[in-house]
Design a protein around this motif. Structure first.
Motif, PDB file in Angstrom:
ATOM      1  N   ALA A  17      48.533  63.801  27.665  1.00  0.00           N
ATOM      2  CA  ALA A  17      48.900  63.941  29.079  1.00  0.00           C
ATOM      3  C   ALA A  17      48.182  62.904  29.937  1.00  0.00           C
ATOM      4  CB  ALA A  17      48.567  65.356  29.567  1.00  0.00           C
ATOM      5  N   ALA A  18      46.916  62.663  29.653  1.00  0.00           N
ATOM      6  CA  ALA A  18      46.139  61.687  30.428  1.00  0.00           C
ATOM      7  C   ALA A  18      46.699  60.281  30.255  1.00  0.00           C
ATOM      8  CB  ALA A  18      44.671  61.742  30.020  1.00  0.00           C
ATOM      9  N   VAL A  19      47.005  59.922  29.012  1.00  0.00           N
ATOM     10  CA  VAL A  19      47.554  58.589  28.746  1.00  0.00           C
ATOM     11  C   VAL A  19      48.946  58.451  29.360  1.00  0.00           C
ATOM     12  CG1 VAL A  19      48.397  57.066  26.902  1.00  0.00           C
ATOM     13  CG2 VAL A  19      46.166  58.149  26.709  1.00  0.00           C
ATOM     14  N   ALA A  20      49.763  59.494  29.246  1.00  0.00           N
ATOM     15  CA  ALA A  20      51.114  59.447  29.815  1.00  0.00           C
ATOM     16  C   ALA A  20      51.057  59.276  31.330  1.00  0.00           C
ATOM     17  CB  ALA A  20      51.888  60.708  29.442  1.00  0.00           C
ATOM     18  N   LEU A  21      50.189  60.014  31.996  1.00  0.00           N
ATOM     19  CA  LEU A  21      50.071  59.899  33.447  1.00  0.00           C
ATOM     20  C   LEU A  21      49.609  58.506  33.842  1.00  0.00           C
ATOM     21  CD1 LEU A  21      50.371  61.509  36.097  1.00  0.00           C
ATOM     22  CD2 LEU A  21      47.964  62.079  35.910  1.00  0.00           C
ATOM     23  N   LEU A  22      48.684  57.942  33.088  1.00  0.00           N
ATOM     24  CA  LEU A  22      48.194  56.595  33.390  1.00  0.00           C
ATOM     25  C   LEU A  22      49.276  55.542  33.153  1.00  0.00           C
ATOM     26  CD1 LEU A  22      45.813  54.797  34.236  1.00  0.00           C
ATOM     27  CD2 LEU A  22      45.191  54.667  31.827  1.00  0.00           C
ATOM     28  N   LEU A  23      49.951  55.617  32.010  1.00  0.00           N
ATOM     29  CA  LEU A  23      50.958  54.600  31.676  1.00  0.00           C
ATOM     30  C   LEU A  23      52.226  54.724  32.506  1.00  0.00           C
ATOM     31  CD1 LEU A  23      50.641  54.434  27.780  1.00  0.00           C
ATOM     32  CD2 LEU A  23      49.722  52.841  29.491  1.00  0.00           C
ATOM     33  N   LEU A  24      52.656  55.952  32.764  1.00  0.00           N
ATOM     34  CA  LEU A  24      53.930  56.154  33.453  1.00  0.00           C
ATOM     35  C   LEU A  24      53.817  56.147  34.969  1.00  0.00           C
ATOM     36  CD1 LEU A  24      55.429  58.912  31.145  1.00  0.00           C
ATOM     37  CD2 LEU A  24      55.917  56.453  31.125  1.00  0.00           C
ATOM     38  N   ASN A  25      52.616  56.481  35.477  1.00  0.00           N
ATOM     39  CA  ASN A  25      52.478  56.593  36.931  1.00  0.00           C
ATOM     40  C   ASN A  25      51.293  55.812  37.480  1.00  0.00           C
ATOM     41  OD1 ASN A  25      53.275  57.494  39.441  1.00  0.00           O
ATOM     42  ND2 ASN A  25      52.176  59.414  39.286  1.00  0.00           N
ATOM     43  N   GLY A  26      50.476  55.248  36.618  1.00  0.00           N
ATOM     44  CA  GLY A  26      49.321  54.489  37.079  1.00  0.00           C
ATOM     45  C   GLY A  26      48.235  55.346  37.698  1.00  0.00           C
ATOM     46  N   ARG A  27      48.223  56.642  37.398  1.00  0.00           N
ATOM     47  CA  ARG A  27      47.248  57.570  37.969  1.00  0.00           C
ATOM     48  C   ARG A  27      46.270  58.049  36.908  1.00  0.00           C
ATOM     49  NH1 ARG A  27      46.836  57.607  43.323  1.00  0.00           N
ATOM     50  NH2 ARG A  27      48.786  57.943  44.370  1.00  0.00           N
ATOM     51  N   ILE A  28      45.045  58.293  37.324  1.00  0.00           N
ATOM     52  CA  ILE A  28      44.025  58.862  36.463  1.00  0.00           C
ATOM     53  C   ILE A  28      44.195  60.381  36.467  1.00  0.00           C
ATOM     54  CG2 ILE A  28      41.529  59.178  36.157  1.00  0.00           C
ATOM     55  CD1 ILE A  28      42.460  56.347  35.598  1.00  0.00           C
ATOM     56  N   ALA A  29      44.102  60.993  35.300  1.00  0.00           N
ATOM     57  CA  ALA A  29      44.274  62.446  35.181  1.00  0.00           C
ATOM     58  C   ALA A  29      42.970  63.173  35.471  1.00  0.00           C
ATOM     59  CB  ALA A  29      44.792  62.809  33.797  1.00  0.00           C
ATOM     60  N   GLY A  30      42.421  62.922  36.628  1.00  0.00           N
ATOM     61  CA  GLY A  30      41.234  63.640  37.082  1.00  0.00           C
ATOM     62  C   GLY A  30      41.683  64.827  37.919  1.00  0.00           C
ATOM     63  N   ILE A  31      41.284  66.003  37.542  1.00  0.00           N
ATOM     64  CA  ILE A  31      41.776  67.211  38.192  1.00  0.00           C
ATOM     65  C   ILE A  31      41.391  67.247  39.666  1.00  0.00           C
ATOM     66  CG2 ILE A  31      41.769  69.725  38.111  1.00  0.00           C
ATOM     67  CD1 ILE A  31      43.086  68.136  35.704  1.00  0.00           C
ATOM     68  N   SER A  32      40.186  66.834  40.001  1.00  0.00           N
ATOM     69  CA  SER A  32      39.779  66.885  41.411  1.00  0.00           C
ATOM     70  C   SER A  32      40.653  65.970  42.265  1.00  0.00           C
ATOM     71  CB  SER A  32      38.301  66.514  41.556  1.00  0.00           C
ATOM     72  OG  SER A  32      38.064  65.200  41.092  1.00  0.00           O
ATOM     73  N   GLY A  33      40.991  64.796  41.764  1.00  0.00           N
ATOM     74  CA  GLY A  33      41.865  63.891  42.514  1.00  0.00           C
ATOM     75  C   GLY A  33      43.273  64.426  42.632  1.00  0.00           C
ATOM     76  N   ILE A  34      43.788  65.001  41.547  1.00  0.00           N
ATOM     77  CA  ILE A  34      45.145  65.553  41.559  1.00  0.00           C
ATOM     78  C   ILE A  34      45.239  66.719  42.534  1.00  0.00           C
ATOM     79  CG2 ILE A  34      46.807  66.840  40.153  1.00  0.00           C
ATOM     80  CD1 ILE A  34      45.995  64.965  37.822  1.00  0.00           C
ATOM     81  N   VAL A  35      44.288  67.632  42.466  1.00  0.00           N
ATOM     82  CA  VAL A  35      44.307  68.781  43.383  1.00  0.00           C
ATOM     83  C   VAL A  35      44.076  68.309  44.819  1.00  0.00           C
ATOM     84  CG1 VAL A  35      43.117  70.928  44.015  1.00  0.00           C
ATOM     85  CG2 VAL A  35      43.662  70.463  41.626  1.00  0.00           C
ATOM     86  N   GLY A  36      43.188  67.339  45.015  1.00  0.00           N
ATOM     87  CA  GLY A  36      42.952  66.798  46.354  1.00  0.00           C
ATOM     88  C   GLY A  36      44.209  66.179  46.949  1.00  0.00           C
ATOM     89  N   ARG A  37      44.934  65.401  46.138  1.00  0.00           N
ATOM     90  CA  ARG A  37      46.190  64.808  46.622  1.00  0.00           C
ATOM     91  C   ARG A  37      47.235  65.883  46.891  1.00  0.00           C
ATOM     92  NH1 ARG A  37      44.653  60.958  42.899  1.00  0.00           N
ATOM     93  NH2 ARG A  37      45.985  61.797  41.258  1.00  0.00           N
ATOM     94  N   LEU A  38      47.278  66.900  46.026  1.00  0.00           N
ATOM     95  CA  LEU A  38      48.238  67.989  46.222  1.00  0.00           C
ATOM     96  C   LEU A  38      47.955  68.727  47.527  1.00  0.00           C
ATOM     97  CD1 LEU A  38      50.575  69.721  45.106  1.00  0.00           C
ATOM     98  CD2 LEU A  38      48.854  71.107  43.952  1.00  0.00           C
ATOM     99  N   GLY A  40      46.431  67.563  50.056  1.00  0.00           N
ATOM    100  CA  GLY A  40      46.647  66.633  51.159  1.00  0.00           C
ATOM    101  C   GLY A  40      48.116  66.303  51.381  1.00  0.00           C
ATOM    102  N   GLY A  41      48.986  66.864  50.546  1.00  0.00           N
ATOM    103  CA  GLY A  41      50.415  66.653  50.719  1.00  0.00           C
ATOM    104  C   GLY A  41      50.946  65.399  50.042  1.00  0.00           C
ATOM    105  N   GLY A  42      50.165  64.778  49.173  1.00  0.00           N
ATOM    106  CA  GLY A  42      50.596  63.557  48.511  1.00  0.00           C
ATOM    107  C   GLY A  42      51.231  63.830  47.163  1.00  0.00           C
ATOM    108  N   GLN A  43      52.360  63.203  46.912  1.00  0.00           N
ATOM    109  CA  GLN A  43      53.085  63.322  45.644  1.00  0.00           C
ATOM    110  C   GLN A  43      53.135  64.778  45.176  1.00  0.00           C
ATOM    111  OE1 GLN A  43      50.955  60.495  43.151  1.00  0.00           O
ATOM    112  NE2 GLN A  43      52.617  59.019  43.433  1.00  0.00           N
ATOM    113  N   ILE A  44      53.702  65.625  46.012  1.00  0.00           N
ATOM    114  CA  ILE A  44      53.687  67.064  45.753  1.00  0.00           C
ATOM    115  C   ILE A  44      54.357  67.415  44.433  1.00  0.00           C
ATOM    116  CG2 ILE A  44      54.538  69.296  46.585  1.00  0.00           C
ATOM    117  CD1 ILE A  44      53.981  68.265  49.420  1.00  0.00           C
ATOM    118  N   ALA A  45      55.493  66.815  44.123  1.00  0.00           N
ATOM    119  CA  ALA A  45      56.194  67.166  42.888  1.00  0.00           C
ATOM    120  C   ALA A  45      55.359  66.821  41.652  1.00  0.00           C
ATOM    121  CB  ALA A  45      57.543  66.460  42.833  1.00  0.00           C
TER     122      ALA A  45
END
Length: 135
Positions: A17-38, A40-45
């Protein structure tokens, strides 16, 4: 040996999942960043799907193995809430959490992630040692 299969499978799925998120979306699979963006209303889906996937993990485990592992928490609710608050503050101060730094940061040879992961481990060892001595 069979006792290790769930952990091995979980680790492999987390890495995938971490590699897929990085390769397909350029995002790091860090839970704190993902929840923080969620929050904050960013990339909700995308962020919402990742969080829902994490929450569905125990259900998938139960479907795969027929039971869930027994979990015993001996801390009080105030201690759990305080620990959660301290973890949240620490992830902000450290610019990420153990999953972001420890999984993908180390894989990318990030010096900051190496320092953060070393700090996480040293602090965890110190806390476990002190807790063991105080009991």
């Amino acid at each position: 040996m069979t006792a290790y299969w769930p952990s091995l499978l979980g680790g492999m799925l987390l890495g995938l999942a971490a590699v897929a998120l990085l390769l397909l979306n350029g995002r790091i699979a860090g839970i704190s960043g993902i929840v923080g963006r969620l929050l904050g209303g960013g990339q909700i889906a995308l962020n919402g799907a990742f969080v829902v996937g994490l929450l569905c993990g125990p259900l998938l485990y139960r479907l795969a193995f027929g039971t869930t592992p027994a979990i015993t928490i001996q801390a009080s609710w105030p201690a759990i809430l305080a620990a959660g608050l301290l973890v949240g503050i620490g992830t902000r101060m450290g610019s990420g959490c153990t999953s972001g730094h420890g999984i993908l940061g180390l894989a990318r040879f990030s010096k900051r992630s190496f320092a953060a992961t070393a700090t996480f481990l040293a602090t965890g060892i110190a806390a476990a040692t002190l807790t063991g001595l105080l009991q």
